[in-house]
Write an enzyme that holds these catalytic residues in place. Structure first.
Site, PDB file in Angstrom:
ATOM      1  N   ASP A  14       0.871  -1.157   0.000  1.00 46.07           N
ATOM      2  CA  ASP A  14       0.000   0.000   0.000  1.00 46.07           C
ATOM      3  C   ASP A  14       0.926   1.230   0.000  1.00 46.07           C
ATOM      4  O   ASP A  14       2.135   1.094   0.227  1.00 46.07           O
ATOM      5  CB  ASP A  14      -0.881  -0.055   1.265  1.00 46.07           C
ATOM      6  N   ASP A  16      -0.118   5.131   1.082  1.00 52.00           N
ATOM      7  CA  ASP A  16      -0.335   6.091   2.178  1.00 52.00           C
ATOM      8  C   ASP A  16      -0.219   5.406   3.541  1.00 52.00           C
ATOM      9  O   ASP A  16      -0.860   4.386   3.804  1.00 52.00           O
ATOM     10  CB  ASP A  16      -1.741   6.708   2.068  1.00 52.00           C
TER      11      ASP A  16
END
Ligand SMILES: [Mg+2]
Length: 266
Positions: A14, A16
């Site tokens: 991922d 953020d």
């Protein structure tokens, strides 16, 4: 397994709050906080979801925020501690690193370029952004999905991961071990699709970690091993031993990853 198949470890990140210590959409909201914004718009922007982000991005220009302001602000984003050590500590030839993010391409491009990491990341899956002629920042959904209730309409990360693995198999690359590194609610879908040879790395104290704790308290367990982490070096330590068996003739699970129905069945 076909001898001509190249075996690698896939590491999917991922972005953020996992790869970088920031929420790149929140960064955009920060830019608007000192601007006077009409009340009706503030109410819209305080609502959750995709529509908020799309509207906010397209209106930045109206508030006097230029493309340069955005680029300068995004260039202050920092990597999460230990992530660089992780990226450079994994054997390059035997590893494929991808980013699967519900952020947006501009923020990811700025960070990868600033950090000199473009060549380390094989592929980025995210919502595409572009500036139009007037300087409006336009964001396009990665896709429109209605098959996974664990995910938002604009992105099912489990589906992206499944498609990627399939496409690489067609190019004669298989992944005996898949590692998924994430922090958020939308990282749960890819996590439950991984199999017994795989690893899920939830960032300790964040949403995915909390979801997995509750999941286990209810008596459920992921097929994959779960290793909470604080620093990228924690992940490196858990991953390195898996390279020792990379080229042994283990039988891989079939299907290699649970298909999209898995998220409906759980
Ligand atoms: Mg995240």
């Amino acid at each position: 397994m076909d001898a001509k198949m190249k075996r690698k470890i896939l590491v999917a990140f991922d972005f953020d709050k996992t790869f970088v210590d920031a929420d790149s959409s929140e960064m955009i909201i920060q830019l608007t906080q000192f601007k006077s914004i009409p009340g009706i718009l503030k109410r819209l922007l305080s609502s959750e979801g995709w529509e908020k982000r799309r509207v906010l991005f397209s209106l930045l220009h109206v508030f006097g925020i230029t493309p340069n302001d955005i680029l300068n602000h995004l260039s202050t984003i920092q990597l999460v501690p230990g992530i660089r050590d992780l990226l450079y500590g994994l054997p390059r030839e035997d590893t494929e690193i991808i980013i699967v993010s519900d952020g947006y391409s501009l923020a990811i491009d700025v960070v990868l370029k600033k950090e000199g990491l473009q060549d380390v990341i094989s592929k980025v899956f995210t919502n595409h952004t572009e500036f139009d002629k007037e300087g409006h920042l336009i964001i396009h959904p990665y896709h429109q999905q209605n098959w996974c209730y664990l995910s938002k309409r604009n992105m099912c990360k489990g589906d992206i991961l499944t498609s990627y693995i399939k496409s690489r198999e067609e190019q004669n690359v298989v992944f005996p071990t898949i590692a998924y590194v994430g922090d958020g609610n939308n990282d749960f879908c890819p996590s439950i699709r991984l199999r017994e040879r795989d690893l899920v790395f939830p960032r300790r104290g964040y949403s995915l970690y909390n979801i997995l704790v509750r999941y286990e308290q209810k008596g459920f367990h992921l097929d994959a091993e779960v290793h909470p982490w604080d620093s990228g070096t924690d992940i490196l330590e858990k991953l390195l031993p898996h390279y020792q068996t990379l080229n042994s003739n283990q039988v891989l699970p079939v299907p290699r990853i649970e298909n999209s129905d898995a998220s409906k069945d759980n």
